[in-house]
Enzyme design. Sequence first.
Site, PDB file in Angstrom:
ATOM      1  N   LYS A  11       0.848  -1.203   0.000  1.00  0.00           N
ATOM      2  CA  LYS A  11       0.000   0.000   0.000  1.00  0.00           C
ATOM      3  C   LYS A  11       0.878   1.244   0.000  1.00  0.00           C
ATOM      4  O   LYS A  11       2.024   1.230   0.477  1.00  0.00           O
ATOM      5  CB  LYS A  11      -0.946   0.042   1.209  1.00  0.00           C
ATOM      6  CG  LYS A  11      -0.289   0.257   2.593  1.00  0.00           C
ATOM      7  CD  LYS A  11      -0.068   1.694   2.987  1.00  0.00           C
ATOM      8  CE  LYS A  11       0.760   1.770   4.266  1.00  0.00           C
ATOM      9  NZ  LYS A  11       1.464   3.001   4.520  1.00  0.00           N
ATOM     10  N   VAL A 103      11.015  -4.142   3.294  1.00  0.00           N
ATOM     11  CA  VAL A 103      10.814  -4.359   4.731  1.00  0.00           C
ATOM     12  C   VAL A 103      10.997  -3.030   5.465  1.00  0.00           C
ATOM     13  O   VAL A 103      11.944  -2.284   5.185  1.00  0.00           O
ATOM     14  CB  VAL A 103      11.843  -5.398   5.245  1.00  0.00           C
ATOM     15  CG1 VAL A 103      11.716  -5.578   6.751  1.00  0.00           C
ATOM     16  CG2 VAL A 103      11.652  -6.729   4.527  1.00  0.00           C
ATOM     17  N   ALA A 104      10.082  -2.733   6.403  1.00  0.00           N
ATOM     18  CA  ALA A 104      10.142  -1.482   7.202  1.00  0.00           C
ATOM     19  C   ALA A 104      10.290  -0.269   6.284  1.00  0.00           C
ATOM     20  O   ALA A 104      11.034   0.654   6.575  1.00  0.00           O
ATOM     21  CB  ALA A 104      11.278  -1.534   8.226  1.00  0.00           C
ATOM     22  N   GLY A 105       9.551  -0.293   5.173  1.00  0.00           N
ATOM     23  CA  GLY A 105       9.708   0.746   4.155  1.00  0.00           C
ATOM     24  C   GLY A 105       8.575   1.746   4.072  1.00  0.00           C
ATOM     25  O   GLY A 105       8.595   2.631   3.220  1.00  0.00           O
ATOM     26  N   GLY A 106       7.542   1.603   4.902  1.00  0.00           N
ATOM     27  CA  GLY A 106       6.399   2.513   4.800  1.00  0.00           C
ATOM     28  C   GLY A 106       5.407   2.073   3.737  1.00  0.00           C
ATOM     29  O   GLY A 106       4.578   2.862   3.285  1.00  0.00           O
ATOM     30  N   MET A 107       5.478   0.783   3.337  1.00  0.00           N
ATOM     31  CA  MET A 107       4.527   0.253   2.351  1.00  0.00           C
ATOM     32  C   MET A 107       3.707  -0.900   2.929  1.00  0.00           C
ATOM     33  O   MET A 107       3.079  -1.660   2.198  1.00  0.00           O
ATOM     34  CB  MET A 107       5.261  -0.184   1.081  1.00  0.00           C
ATOM     35  CG  MET A 107       5.987   0.984   0.422  1.00  0.00           C
ATOM     36  SD  MET A 107       6.711   0.537  -1.154  1.00  0.00           S
ATOM     37  CE  MET A 107       5.270   0.592  -2.214  1.00  0.00           C
ATOM     38  N   GLY A 109       4.461  -3.756   4.417  1.00  0.00           N
ATOM     39  CA  GLY A 109       4.827  -5.130   4.049  1.00  0.00           C
ATOM     40  C   GLY A 109       4.416  -6.146   5.101  1.00  0.00           C
ATOM     41  O   GLY A 109       3.861  -7.200   4.779  1.00  0.00           O
ATOM     42  N   GLY A 110       4.663  -5.842   6.373  1.00  0.00           N
ATOM     43  CA  GLY A 110       4.295  -6.773   7.452  1.00  0.00           C
ATOM     44  C   GLY A 110       2.785  -6.928   7.540  1.00  0.00           C
ATOM     45  O   GLY A 110       2.257  -8.039   7.691  1.00  0.00           O
ATOM     46  N   SER A 111       2.068  -5.816   7.411  1.00  0.00           N
ATOM     47  CA  SER A 111       0.597  -5.858   7.462  1.00  0.00           C
ATOM     48  C   SER A 111       0.048  -6.614   6.262  1.00  0.00           C
ATOM     49  O   SER A 111      -0.970  -7.309   6.356  1.00  0.00           O
ATOM     50  CB  SER A 111       0.030  -4.433   7.454  1.00  0.00           C
ATOM     51  OG  SER A 111       0.510  -3.721   8.559  1.00  0.00           O
ATOM     52  N   ASP A 144      -3.212  -1.076   9.213  1.00  0.00           N
ATOM     53  CA  ASP A 144      -3.249  -1.130   7.747  1.00  0.00           C
ATOM     54  C   ASP A 144      -3.831  -2.443   7.223  1.00  0.00           C
ATOM     55  O   ASP A 144      -4.049  -2.578   6.016  1.00  0.00           O
ATOM     56  CB  ASP A 144      -1.820  -1.032   7.168  1.00  0.00           C
ATOM     57  CG  ASP A 144      -1.166   0.291   7.464  1.00  0.00           C
ATOM     58  OD1 ASP A 144      -1.880   1.301   7.583  1.00  0.00           O
ATOM     59  OD2 ASP A 144       0.080   0.309   7.558  1.00  0.00           O
TER      60      ASP A 144
HETATM   61  O1  C5P Z   1      -1.408  -0.515  13.977  1.00  0.00           O
HETATM   62  P1  C5P Z   1       0.032  -0.873  13.816  1.00  0.00           P
HETATM   63  O2  C5P Z   1       0.441  -1.959  14.787  1.00  0.00           O
HETATM   64  O3  C5P Z   1       0.438  -1.169  12.422  1.00  0.00           O
HETATM   65  O4  C5P Z   1       0.848   0.423  14.233  1.00  0.00           O
HETATM   66  C1  C5P Z   1       2.226   0.381  14.493  1.00  0.00           C
HETATM   67  C2  C5P Z   1       2.590   1.560  15.378  1.00  0.00           C
HETATM   68  O5  C5P Z   1       2.466   2.778  14.618  1.00  0.00           O
HETATM   69  C3  C5P Z   1       1.725   1.753  16.600  1.00  0.00           C
HETATM   70  O6  C5P Z   1       2.212   1.018  17.696  1.00  0.00           O
HETATM   71  C4  C5P Z   1       1.855   3.246  16.848  1.00  0.00           C
HETATM   72  O7  C5P Z   1       3.077   3.540  17.494  1.00  0.00           O
HETATM   73  C5  C5P Z   1       1.958   3.814  15.445  1.00  0.00           C
HETATM   74  N1  C5P Z   1       0.639   4.250  14.938  1.00  0.00           N
HETATM   75  C6  C5P Z   1       0.057   5.413  15.431  1.00  0.00           C
HETATM   76  N2  C5P Z   1      -1.147   5.821  14.963  1.00  0.00           N
HETATM   77  C7  C5P Z   1      -1.777   5.108  13.983  1.00  0.00           C
HETATM   78  C8  C5P Z   1      -1.198   3.948  13.442  1.00  0.00           C
HETATM   79  C9  C5P Z   1       0.018   3.529  13.934  1.00  0.00           C
HETATM   80  O8  C5P Z   1       0.630   6.068  16.313  1.00  0.00           O
HETATM   81  N3  C5P Z   1      -2.955   5.550  13.535  1.00  0.00           N
END
Ligand code: C5P
Length: 305
Positions: A11, A103-107, A109-111, A144
């Site tokens: 995404k 990985v850990a790229g803001g896209m 990937g883990g989700s 996500d």
């Molecule tokens: O929901 P997710 O586990 O993917 O989010 C990872 C981390 O990103 C959260 O633990 C939080 O620190 C941050 N986050 C946030 N606000 C959001 C989504 C994520 O602060 N709306």
Amino acid sequence: MTSATARVPAKINLSLAVGPVREDGYHPLATVYQALDLHDEVRATLVEDSDHIEVSVHLESSTESGEVPEGADNLAARAARVLRETTGVEHGVRLAIRKVIPVAGGMAGGSADAAAALVVCNAVWGTGLSRDELSELAAEVGSDVPFLLHGGTAIGDGRGESISPILGRGNYYWAIAVSDRGLSTPAVFAEFDRLTAGREIPQPSVPEALLAALRAGDPEALGEALSNDLTEPALSLRPELRDVLAVGSGAGALGSIVSGSGPTCLFLAHDESHRLDLAMALASSGVCADVIQARGPVAGAHLIS
Ligand code: C5P
């Protein structure tokens, strides 16, 4: 069915407006997600009469950065556990992840792998949950994950997990600059809090110009409307990303933004051939570790076998 495979897209956020941190530590978001044709695959093999959930990861790209956990901490394993706890199924599963998404790229990937795991485990365990039911479980696994089940282009509210589809027009072509080191999403949100401390932060909203551009299928207007409130915090943690953005803008990108919490950067092209020009300019500049070309929107997580 004893085994099944799902494909799941990456995404990006065409806009990402971030509100003041909530009491639960999350930030209220108003975002427009788009799914791109950059896919991870997750293959599930049923393990009968066992409570074992096993995850293995194969990285496709040599520039992949960051450690992907293979144990219980992997988001795909977490998704499988949530499905098992909800349905009471008494089997285990082996999940083999083929990773293409940075990985850990803001896209996300883990989700994405978590969304694919819900789809494949639902198939091999025969738990028969509907898409809507899977989406509710997805929200428990990560903000996500519901969008990655859904795909397409959609507004995300709440902490990003509440999805409303957008019926837009057109295909959009992206050149994507990948870094050799990932960024931690919680660290970028924490930097957002630090940089905005003492400031009044408005409740987040989706820019009307962005929705109009999507309705019209107009890449020029979309390029101008792209926005991301996590840009400043990501640049604060990774100042060198300014150079990446400058190369893409200088090469004529319609819009240049950090993807989600970064460090991946996105460059919108007029069409496929312009995307190739942007990709070549980025690759030859030496400012990024790798360049990927992708198109959106595409479907969310789905079975392929
Ligand atoms: O929901 P997710 O586990 O993917 O989010 C990872 C981390 O990103 C959260 O633990 C939080 O620190 C941050 N986050 C946030 N606000 C959001 C989504 C994520 O602060 N709306």
